[in-house]
Design a protein around this motif. Structure first.
Motif, short mmCIF file in Angstrom:
data_model
loop_
_atom_site.label_atom_id
_atom_site.label_comp_id
_atom_site.label_asym_id
_atom_site.label_seq_id
_atom_site.Cartn_x
_atom_site.Cartn_y
_atom_site.Cartn_z
N GLN A 260 -9.71 3.61 -5.35
CA GLN A 260 -8.71 4.07 -4.40
C GLN A 260 -8.83 5.56 -4.11
O GLN A 260 -8.85 5.97 -2.95
CB GLN A 260 -7.31 3.76 -4.96
N THR A 261 -8.93 6.34 -5.15
CA THR A 261 -8.84 7.79 -4.96
C THR A 261 -9.85 8.51 -5.85
O THR A 261 -9.99 8.15 -7.03
CB THR A 261 -7.42 8.29 -5.28
N ARG A 292 -9.49 7.37 -0.36
CA ARG A 292 -9.27 8.78 -0.05
C ARG A 292 -10.01 9.63 -1.08
O ARG A 292 -10.20 9.20 -2.23
CB ARG A 292 -7.78 9.11 -0.05
#
Length: 326
Positions: A260-261, A292
């Motif tokens: 995700q990150t 991201r």
């Protein structure tokens, strides 16, 4: 005068003749007043003959029913007379049994005494039964509690065995070591792919598991293989970045969930301009791997490398403010 007149007439004469003739006939009848009275008396006695006749006729009409009733009573009488010998025999038997009545009464008294003793004993046994029932229930409760304790003990023992197995698996020589050995090759490959881009092919890593949880990271460069600690801060950052990114890729592939990150906090300060450019290029190359990528840095060159950013600054009052740049 009228009577005399009638006597002188022919009609009167004729009537006198008729009266004389009647008197003559009456004399010839031998009239007896007493006999008339007797006949009248007999007629009075038979005055209700008609009523008695009707009663007799009614009696004759009931005669078949009366005869049937008589036959029925006669049959019942015959039946009773036939049963009389049996009844007399039973009476004789009863009389004979009555002769033994005192003996029977004594026997009954003895039986009643035994019954009383039995009832007393039965009451004692009932009390004992109640005590034994209560004791049995206490025993059953103890057995049930024992079974529960044994079940809990068995569960605790199974849990203890599972914990021992888990402890063995999670120990240094357990699953961690197995997983580490199984993933090292893939981590090493991914790390070297990134590190080669960051170092123009000058650096590569080799992961060597040691005893326990230790993992030796050996770095190769044109001068040969050296330990991780012998490299500069900038080179260490590139090696760390490559290894962390490789481990993230392996974990994402193994779990089946996308990353995700990616957060990089102040890692660019140790890099020269060329190193910063290569790290930025790598971030753009791997941006599809993450939802991201967040880079935290105070370097202006980093700020200018990304079009979308959050800039933190202080206003005239000395307060921190955030500005969105897209």
């Amino acid at each position: 005068a009228e009577y005399e007149k009638l006597k002188s007439q022919p009609v009167a004469e004729k009537l006198r003749e008729q009266l004389a003739e009647l008197e003559k006939k009456l004399s010839a009848l031998d009239y007896n007043p007493q006999r008339i009275k007797d006949i009248e008396s007999r007629l009075e006695r038979f005055a209700d003959a008609q009523r008695r006749k009707i009663e007799l006729e009614n009696a004759l009409a009931r005669h078949p029913q009366l005869r049937e009733r008589r036959d029925s009573l006669r049959h019942a009488l015959e039946k009773i007379e036939a049963e009389i010998p049996t009844i007399e025999e039973k009476i004789a038997q009863i009389a004979e049994e009555l002769a033994h009545l005192p003996e029977i009464e004594a026997h009954i008294a003895e039986i009643e005494e035994k019954i009383a003793r039995s009832e007393s004993r039965l009451a004692e046994l009932g009390d004992q039964k109640a005590e034994l029932t209560a004791a049995l229930r206490r025993y059953e409760d103890i057995v049930s509690r024992r079974k529960e304790i044994e079940s809990q003990l068995a569960q605790h023992r199974r849990r203890e065995r599972l914990l021992a197995i888990t402890e063995s698996i999670l120990s240094r020589e357990g699953i961690q070591d197995w997983l580490m050995r199984g993933y090292l090759e893939q981590i090493e490959t991914y790390a070297n792919d990134t590190l080669s881009l960051l170092s123009d092919g000058a650096l590569s890593v080799r992961l060597v598991p040691e005893s326990g949880e230790k993992l030796e990271v050996n770095i190769s460069d044109p001068l040969g293989e050296r330990s991780y600690e012998s490299y500069s801060g900038g080179e260490e950052f590139r090696i760390d970045f490559s290894l962390r990114l490789a481990m993230s890729r392996v974990l994402a592939e193994r779990s089946g969930f996308p990353l995700q990150t990616l957060v990089i906090d102040e890692g660019f300060g140790s890099q020269d301009e060329d190193g910063i450019g290569k790290l930025t290029d790598i971030l753009y190359q791997v941006q599809d791997w993450f939802e991201r990528i967040i880079v935290i840095s105070h370097l202006p060159v980093i700020k200018e490398s990304f079009p979308a950013r959050l800039e933190v600054f202080r206003d005239s009052g000395g307060n921190s403010q955030v500005r969105v740049v897209a």
